[in-house]
Scaffold this motif. Sequence first.
Motif, PDB file in Angstrom:
ATOM      1  N   SER A 217      61.602  57.899 -66.104  1.00 34.21           N
ATOM      2  CA  SER A 217      60.428  57.930 -67.131  1.00 34.21           C
ATOM      3  C   SER A 217      59.789  56.415 -67.239  1.00 34.21           C
ATOM      4  CB  SER A 217      60.809  58.286 -68.567  1.00 34.21           C
ATOM      5  OG  SER A 217      61.372  57.317 -69.077  1.00 34.21           O
TER       6      SER A 217
ATOM      7  N   PHE B  76      57.289  56.302 -64.284  1.00 31.91           N
ATOM      8  CA  PHE B  76      56.130  57.226 -64.646  1.00 31.91           C
ATOM      9  C   PHE B  76      55.509  56.408 -65.857  1.00 31.91           C
ATOM     10  CE2 PHE B  76      53.808  60.131 -67.455  1.00 31.91           C
ATOM     11  CZ  PHE B  76      53.184  60.998 -66.390  1.00 31.91           C
ATOM     12  N   ASN B  77      55.933  55.920 -66.820  1.00 35.24           N
ATOM     13  CA  ASN B  77      55.165  55.155 -67.718  1.00 35.24           C
ATOM     14  C   ASN B  77      54.620  53.832 -66.855  1.00 35.24           C
ATOM     15  OD1 ASN B  77      55.708  56.386 -70.182  1.00 35.24           O
ATOM     16  ND2 ASN B  77      57.712  55.813 -70.178  1.00 35.24           N
TER      17      ASN B  77
ATOM     18  N   TYR C 200      79.819  33.963 -68.071  1.00 35.41           N
ATOM     19  CA  TYR C 200      80.544  35.007 -67.203  1.00 35.41           C
ATOM     20  C   TYR C 200      80.775  34.302 -65.904  1.00 35.41           C
ATOM     21  CZ  TYR C 200      75.558  35.815 -65.597  1.00 35.41           C
ATOM     22  OH  TYR C 200      74.397  35.530 -65.273  1.00 35.41           O
TER      23      TYR C 200
ATOM     24  N   CYS D 121      77.877  37.244 -55.612  1.00 33.70           N
ATOM     25  CA  CYS D 121      78.227  38.331 -56.232  1.00 33.70           C
ATOM     26  C   CYS D 121      77.974  38.300 -57.386  1.00 33.70           C
ATOM     27  CB  CYS D 121      79.552  39.019 -55.739  1.00 33.70           C
ATOM     28  SG  CYS D 121      79.929  39.078 -54.106  1.00 33.70           S
ATOM     29  N   HIS D 122      77.950  37.029 -58.326  1.00 29.55           N
ATOM     30  CA  HIS D 122      77.756  36.992 -59.572  1.00 29.55           C
ATOM     31  C   HIS D 122      76.372  36.317 -59.954  1.00 29.55           C
ATOM     32  CE1 HIS D 122      81.888  38.230 -61.135  1.00 29.55           C
ATOM     33  NE2 HIS D 122      82.043  37.994 -59.945  1.00 29.55           N
TER      34      HIS D 122
ATOM     35  N   PRO E 213      72.743  38.031 -58.061  1.00 32.47           N
ATOM     36  CA  PRO E 213      72.344  39.452 -58.664  1.00 32.47           C
ATOM     37  C   PRO E 213      71.643  39.146 -60.037  1.00 32.47           C
ATOM     38  CG  PRO E 213      74.559  39.859 -57.579  1.00 32.47           C
ATOM     39  CD  PRO E 213      74.515  38.261 -57.588  1.00 32.47           C
ATOM     40  N   ASN E 214      72.254  38.094 -60.669  1.00 30.05           N
ATOM     41  CA  ASN E 214      71.679  37.786 -61.839  1.00 30.05           C
ATOM     42  C   ASN E 214      70.427  36.925 -62.146  1.00 30.05           C
ATOM     43  OD1 ASN E 214      73.177  39.005 -64.285  1.00 30.05           O
ATOM     44  ND2 ASN E 214      74.817  38.238 -63.165  1.00 30.05           N
TER      45      ASN E 214
ATOM     46  N   PHE F  36      67.465  45.531 -60.731  1.00 33.65           N
ATOM     47  CA  PHE F  36      68.223  44.395 -60.716  1.00 33.65           C
ATOM     48  C   PHE F  36      68.717  44.366 -62.385  1.00 33.65           C
ATOM     49  CE2 PHE F  36      67.374  43.705 -56.503  1.00 33.65           C
ATOM     50  CZ  PHE F  36      68.424  43.273 -56.018  1.00 33.65           C
TER      51      PHE F  36
ATOM     52  N   PRO G  75      70.004  46.190 -65.499  1.00 32.35           N
ATOM     53  CA  PRO G  75      70.502  47.467 -66.144  1.00 32.35           C
ATOM     54  C   PRO G  75      69.851  47.617 -67.421  1.00 32.35           C
ATOM     55  CG  PRO G  75      72.201  46.074 -65.562  1.00 32.35           C
ATOM     56  CD  PRO G  75      71.420  45.560 -64.980  1.00 32.35           C
ATOM     57  N   LYS G  76      69.466  46.667 -68.166  1.00 29.12           N
ATOM     58  CA  LYS G  76      69.252  46.719 -69.403  1.00 29.12           C
ATOM     59  C   LYS G  76      67.906  47.351 -69.640  1.00 29.12           C
ATOM     60  CE  LYS G  76      71.719  43.124 -71.143  1.00 29.12           C
ATOM     61  NZ  LYS G  76      71.725  41.527 -71.856  1.00 29.12           N
TER      62      LYS G  76
ATOM     63  N   LEU H 236      67.189  51.450 -69.856  1.00 28.53           N
ATOM     64  CA  LEU H 236      67.259  52.162 -71.042  1.00 28.53           C
ATOM     65  C   LEU H 236      65.896  52.412 -71.550  1.00 28.53           C
ATOM     66  CD1 LEU H 236      70.356  50.431 -72.670  1.00 28.53           C
ATOM     67  CD2 LEU H 236      70.254  52.419 -71.647  1.00 28.53           C
TER      68      LEU H 236
ATOM     69  N   THR I 284      78.290  37.207 -73.475  1.00 25.22           N
ATOM     70  CA  THR I 284      77.753  36.277 -72.595  1.00 25.22           C
ATOM     71  C   THR I 284      78.930  35.867 -71.630  1.00 25.22           C
ATOM     72  OG1 THR I 284      78.625  34.307 -73.949  1.00 25.22           O
ATOM     73  CG2 THR I 284      76.364  35.068 -74.133  1.00 25.22           C
ATOM     74  N   SER I 285      80.294  36.167 -71.764  1.00 29.13           N
ATOM     75  CA  SER I 285      81.237  36.273 -70.996  1.00 29.13           C
ATOM     76  C   SER I 285      81.692  37.105 -70.029  1.00 29.13           C
ATOM     77  CB  SER I 285      82.667  35.840 -71.894  1.00 29.13           C
ATOM     78  OG  SER I 285      82.624  34.927 -72.746  1.00 29.13           O
TER      79      SER I 285
ATOM     80  N   ASN J 203      79.763  39.656 -67.071  1.00 29.07           N
ATOM     81  CA  ASN J 203      78.615  39.591 -66.052  1.00 29.07           C
ATOM     82  C   ASN J 203      77.674  40.754 -66.761  1.00 29.07           C
ATOM     83  OD1 ASN J 203      76.643  39.945 -64.174  1.00 29.07           O
ATOM     84  ND2 ASN J 203      78.184  39.103 -62.749  1.00 29.07           N
TER      85      ASN J 203
END
Lengths: 343, 316, 349
Positions: B3, B6-7, B214, B231-232, B235-236, B309, B311-312, B315, C115-116, C118
């Motif tokens: 969706s 589509f949007n 993180y 890897c950390h 991607p972010n 990339f 994930p938030k 939604l 925040t801690s 990932n």
Amino acid sequence: MNTPAIQLKNVSVRFPIRTGILRRVVGEVHAVDDISFEINEGETLGLVGESGSGKSTTGRALMGLAPLTAGSVACFGRDLKQLKLASGALPRISQIVFQDPYASLNPRMTIGETLQEVLEVHGLAKGRDAKQRVDMLLDDVGLRRDLAERHPHALSGGQRQRVAIARALAIEPKFIVLDEVVSALDVSIQGQIVNLLQDLQRDRKLTYLFITHDLSIVRHVSHSLVVMYGGQVMEKGPRKSIFAAPLHPYTSALLSAVPVPDPKIERMRPRIDVRSEPPNPLAPLTGCRFQKSCLFASEICRSERPQLQSIEGHDPQHLAACHHMREPRVREALSRAARGALS
Amino acid sequence: MLSFIFNRGLQIVPVIIGVTLATFLLAQIIPGDPADVLLGSMASEEARQQLRVALGLNEPIYVQYAIYLKNLLQGDLGQSFTFAQPVTQVIVERLFNTSLLAVAAILLASVAGVAAGTWAALRPGSVRDQGLSVIVLFFNSMPSFWLGLVLILIFGLHLRLLPIGGMQDATGSSGIGSLVAHMALPTITLAAWSLAVIARMTRSSILDVINSDYIRTARSRGVSEVRIVLCHALPNAMPSVITVIGMQMGFLLSGAVLTETVFSWPGIGLAMYQAISTRDIPLIQGGILVLAVAFVLINFAVDILYAYFNPKIKLG
Amino acid sequence: MILAQSSPLRPISANGPVLELKNLGVAYGRGAASVQVVHDVSLAVERGEALGIVGESGCGKSQTMLAALGLLPRGGRITSGQVLLEGQDLVGRSPRQMRPVRGREIALISQDALTSLNPAMTIGKQMAEPMIHYGGMSRSAARQRCTELLDLVGIPGAAARLASYPHELSGGMRQRALIAMAISANPKVLIADEPTTALDVTTQSQILRLIDSLRKELGMALILITHDLGVVAGVADRVAVLYAGRVVETAETETLFAAPRHPYTKALLDSIARIEDDVAERLNPIPGLPPDPRNPVSGCAFHPRCEYSREICRNALPILEDGTGAQHPVRCHVDPFVSSSLRAVGGAR
């Protein structure tokens, strides 16, 4: 009896959830569900609950920042909806201060500029006059005048919170919503802000809604208390009566969660535990909202929503919504937990 | 996710309509009468009038736009008089060549740029990091046509390693090797600027996220520095890098015009260059339209990658 | 005049501390712009013991622990002292040499679980990463272990949660997941840096009790860092109070709460809003602000906020000393709360 300064009657706030290609409304977040309470002029009402309880939404609704789905709010005898329509009328009456003043202060403006802007936007003072008022505001909140030249990042958390309070005071409101204003501060500094707020209240007859998850602070500041869970009021009443003998298991659980700074008591005291299952505002439960986390829940708690009621032998203004609050075993457990917390 | 796609896709429609309107109006505001251009100044008034009627130039402007749209939907972009071919045919023949160059350039710029930026971010402040800054500055401050000429001079004329222009089909006698050899210099020229921008963006976004809590968590659990970055942090850091890559793809399309001209690469860019010098308005219109639509579609693709990339966003 | 010299804290049991900091100093920047944030801190924690480190924001409590793990942010460096893990000095080890220590010997839980963790990795993936890449576990074994761990920290539906992203969990669940990650390699020392500050009261007390029960179950030493003395009351065996980068008092928890010796500790205790008090209208905050390490205060750093300060407090840095011989060292010239009988035992004053 005087009319109360702030009066909420059967207030609900719901937010639609839209999803899918057509942005259809698929559900609602029941943030606040049919709550009523009053705050007397010059008094503080402590609004207590955990994240997701609807306490902050209630505060925002009072500021006209969240739309009322149902019910009404009266501020000093005037309807909130009318106040919202009259431009600038609502901010003159009520102001809000948030937990994190850093997020609500413009990092590129000095403290003086921030305060001066508020005065000018509301047409309260201009130029040299405004500068003088800024100095007076800084005096009022206990900040040195030379801090007006600084930027927010150069201040400590407690100083920034004083600035946020000064900004609210600039408009000379009668009512201030204090949304977790000390939660982010060191314990050693929290008292500075709490004392300042109490001095200001005494001097200016301010009315406060003090929103927090921390019962120990509420005990020091508030005249009356409302405990919310899952968008509904679980218990409300005068502070003294609630702290003397909480009627609702949730209030009791909140009380027994506050750490007591005495190792002997802290290690021994009985606790009322909350099972870790935060309420889901998307699918509110029928019956009591607290049923899933409650040690005493039974069949009736799942089917029937308990009404706020007083209990004989207590202050008649002290109300709680629990099917089991009159049962001796519940009273016994709650009073033991309360004694543990209050030693 | 569907969706979301589509949007986001729905938003493209008004943009594309806007683009057609803009290219259509372009022809209206360019001074000069197309009939003059087509027939030359010596033609009779009668012949011009006939041509105007034939081209629909005497109709009211909205009717002309409607006709333009109708032809567009049928794949008819008008007639190019420089090439004496339908514009559609001119563009389709050259679209592949331009895409080949642009895709090769963006791949080179992205892969080398992300790699260089990551490599520099592993040791901020080190010699390699400062070396990268110098190269970035060099590439960013040099016009691409000039870089193209310098490359021709060094690799083509002095070292005689690579051909200096033209294009050889992979199906031709010398096969894919010759195609790659012909592509090398134009690809590097086209990619240089974007490569530098992407490298710089990758480096700074990795250094931004490397101070996150993180990352400290991962370090506190004994994760190696190389894994932390790859890897950390990477991607972010990717969402902002992808945004920049997307923007660079747009620049690449416009950069292709100059690069193709310098290397006589038979793409849309070269055709547009020729069209502009001969005031071949239908071809200019067609070229701009195709480049603009490509730009919009690329951005669409970038947004989807961006959501992948992060994930938030899925939604919403 | 500086009288910097710390007295070592004698371990309570005979088998020696599992982690010991000796005269640790931490600074940021170099040369004239150098700012010393931790001065000469000596602490020790026994196997299985819970040590509380208490102080206001900026007192250096987190910096001390990050230094111990070799995780100081860019610009920070250890200027002096030793970090002894079972007698082995960790200071000066390369990042490569530190890696086996982190997570497996000393683990860290930070304040803000959102925040801690990932945000672009599922809980399961970040949990399993060190197990697979450094612990030699297979993917399925790591998955199994992660499920067990999430179960252990009380996350319902553990197996399904492995596929969740951090933002899909509630605050309390995220903190539990972070704890599960920290204990995944059975560390000997668990450092919890304000593990409950960002949480609701009810969740706070649950998380604290979870950390405490895991400590007992797994036999870890716990270092609990907080600004709230109330938090350490129920958990810590001993408490060290830090002010302006220095230890100002150390004692067993009960002693510290019952008979604090340093005016700062007393002030911290008095500042807590006591729920058991009967309607005390005013709170007793500590006046003023903690000092900025960029503008160090002369003498005793607490003297501008101290109601007992005298001339000597402005000029001379007091020594951390255990004048009474009661395992209760304090860094104060005045020592106003020590009873006269104790003073007599201490003699030297």
